[in-house]
Design an enzyme around this catalytic site. Structure first.
Site, mmCIF file in Angstrom:
data_model
loop_
_atom_site.group_PDB
_atom_site.id
_atom_site.type_symbol
_atom_site.label_atom_id
_atom_site.label_comp_id
_atom_site.label_asym_id
_atom_site.label_seq_id
_atom_site.Cartn_x
_atom_site.Cartn_y
_atom_site.Cartn_z
ATOM 1 C CG ASP A 141 -2.058 0.807 1.342
ATOM 2 O OD1 ASP A 141 -2.605 1.343 2.270
ATOM 3 O OD2 ASP A 141 -2.444 1.478 0.069
ATOM 4 C CE LYS A 144 -1.034 3.808 -3.906
ATOM 5 N NZ LYS A 144 -0.945 2.705 -2.687
ATOM 6 C CG ASP A 169 -5.353 -0.131 -0.997
ATOM 7 O OD1 ASP A 169 -5.377 0.966 -0.415
ATOM 8 O OD2 ASP A 169 -6.411 -0.583 -1.579
ATOM 9 C CG ASN A 170 -4.567 2.207 -3.377
ATOM 10 O OD1 ASN A 170 -3.717 2.383 -2.481
ATOM 11 N ND2 ASN A 170 -5.739 2.837 -3.001
ATOM 12 C CD GLU A 199 -8.551 4.795 0.198
ATOM 13 O OE1 GLU A 199 -8.794 3.689 -0.526
ATOM 14 O OE2 GLU A 199 -7.262 5.193 0.394
HETATM 15 N N1 77H Z 1 9.038 2.928 -1.356
HETATM 16 C C1 77H Z 1 8.578 3.470 -0.121
HETATM 17 N N2 77H Z 1 8.950 2.550 0.875
HETATM 18 C C2 77H Z 1 8.417 3.047 2.024
HETATM 19 C C3 77H Z 1 7.222 3.688 2.181
HETATM 20 N N3 77H Z 1 6.146 4.289 3.007
HETATM 21 C C4 77H Z 1 5.449 5.250 2.238
HETATM 22 N N4 77H Z 1 5.903 5.417 1.048
HETATM 23 C C5 77H Z 1 5.215 6.413 0.305
HETATM 24 C C6 77H Z 1 3.712 5.998 -0.111
HETATM 25 C C7 77H Z 1 2.961 7.289 0.124
HETATM 26 C C8 77H Z 1 1.484 6.854 0.136
HETATM 27 C C9 77H Z 1 0.943 5.754 -0.782
HETATM 28 N N5 77H Z 1 -0.516 5.694 -0.850
HETATM 29 C C10 77H Z 1 -0.998 6.173 -1.830
HETATM 30 O O1 77H Z 1 -0.472 7.080 -2.404
HETATM 31 C C11 77H Z 1 -2.624 6.203 -1.957
HETATM 32 C C12 77H Z 1 -3.401 7.222 -2.612
HETATM 33 C C13 77H Z 1 -4.601 7.209 -2.826
HETATM 34 C C14 77H Z 1 -5.396 8.119 -3.405
HETATM 35 C C15 77H Z 1 -4.928 9.438 -3.276
HETATM 36 C C16 77H Z 1 -5.626 10.511 -4.167
HETATM 37 C C17 77H Z 1 -6.543 10.115 -4.996
HETATM 38 F F1 77H Z 1 -7.410 11.029 -5.584
HETATM 39 C C18 77H Z 1 -7.101 8.736 -5.039
HETATM 40 C C19 77H Z 1 -6.355 7.678 -4.380
HETATM 41 C C20 77H Z 1 -5.151 6.008 -2.276
HETATM 42 C C21 77H Z 1 -4.366 5.177 -1.331
HETATM 43 O O2 77H Z 1 -5.283 4.113 -0.679
HETATM 44 C C22 77H Z 1 -3.264 5.010 -1.227
HETATM 45 O O3 77H Z 1 -2.629 4.141 -0.674
HETATM 46 C C23 77H Z 1 6.896 4.504 0.895
HETATM 47 N N6 77H Z 1 7.585 4.232 -0.280
HETATM 48 MG MG MG Z 2 -4.028 2.675 -0.236
#
Ligand code: 77H
Ligand code: MG
Length: 214
Positions: A141, A144, A169-170, A199
């Site tokens: 999660d 992406k 997820d997603n 969500e």
């Molecule tokens: N490499 C590494 N290692 C470790 C890490 N820990 C964090 N990160 C960075 C992750 C930053 C957050 C990731 N999650 C999402 O971006 C996310 C976005 C939406 C979404 C947003 C706007 C919309 F309009 C529609 C849908 C919905 C979701 O359910 C999501 O999970 C890492 N990276």
């Molecule tokens: Mg997510």
């Protein structure tokens, strides 16, 4: 310096849930995100699908990529059998600080190891840091565009065994097209899509469950 959304989410948890009661923490976050401020937790609808997979796998060692505020961490850890461990990786220190407090408020700190850093660097260290042989379940999660690279990294590091389950997820929104193409076409995975919604919205999204065949 005003508060951040994760800090406001944490305050809502401390105000509207009971310490040591994971279900009340989950409900407080869902209420906050539905009625106050949207946040990118897996949410209640996809969360129920996640619960089903966790219960089915009944993992002794689980990994989560992308902790955020700890909502899915709490959902997973509350279902883990005694003696099992969930390792969760979070890149952003501000998110990690909030997640630690949410996990502690739920009373699940003994089942969870929260590690700060990028998954690409931490995955190869899992064996030496935590004595992990392999993961029974991986909830993906995080970024992406890191899903595919990290799935392949888990394979290369020998952290998946026959029957290990990846739950992503997603896969529709924001979407992970190259990951989907890989797990759905690789002979090394048996993959299945669980249709759901983004969500707290009516937009389509879903979870992809992929069993590693070894
Ligand atoms: N490499 C590494 N290692 C470790 C890490 N820990 C964090 N990160 C960075 C992750 C930053 C957050 C990731 N999650 C999402 O971006 C996310 C976005 C939406 C979404 C947003 C706007 C919309 F309009 C529609 C849908 C919905 C979701 O359910 C999501 O999970 C890492 N990276
Ligand atoms: Mg997510």
């Amino acid at each position: 310096m005003g508060s951040t959304r994760p800090q406001r989410l944490l305050r809502a948890v401390q105000k509207n849930s009971t310490r040591g009661d994971p279900q009340s923490v989950i409900s407080a976050i869902d209420h906050f995100c539905r009625h106050k401020e949207w946040a990118m937790n897996v949410g209640d609808e996809k969360g129920s699908i996640l619960d089903g997979v966790v219960s089915e796998v009944n993992p002794s060692t689980a990994l989560e990529l992308g902790t955020y505020c700890g909502y899915s961490t709490v959902r997973i850890a509350r279902l883990l059998p005694p003696g099992s461990q969930l390792i969760t990786l979070e890149f952003n220190p501000a998110y990690a600080a909030v997640a630690k407090q949410v996990i502690a408020w739920a009373g699940l700190q003994d089942k969870v190891q929260l590690v700060e850093g990028p998954s690409g660097d931490l995955i190869p260290q899992m064996k030496e840091l935590f004595g992990v042989k392999s993961f029974d379940l991986v909830f993906i999660d995080h970024w992406k565009d890191r899903y595919l690279a990290d799935a392949q990294l888990l394979e290369e590091c020998g952290l998946l065994r026959k029957g290990s389950v990846l739950l992503a997820d997603n896969v529709i929104c924001p979407g992970t097209p190259e990951y989907l193409e890989y797990v759905r076409n690789s002979p090394r995975y048996e993959s299945r899509y669980f249709k759901s919604h983004l969500e707290y919205t009516q937009a389509e999204d879903g979870l992809e469950k992929s069993v590693f065949l070894g």
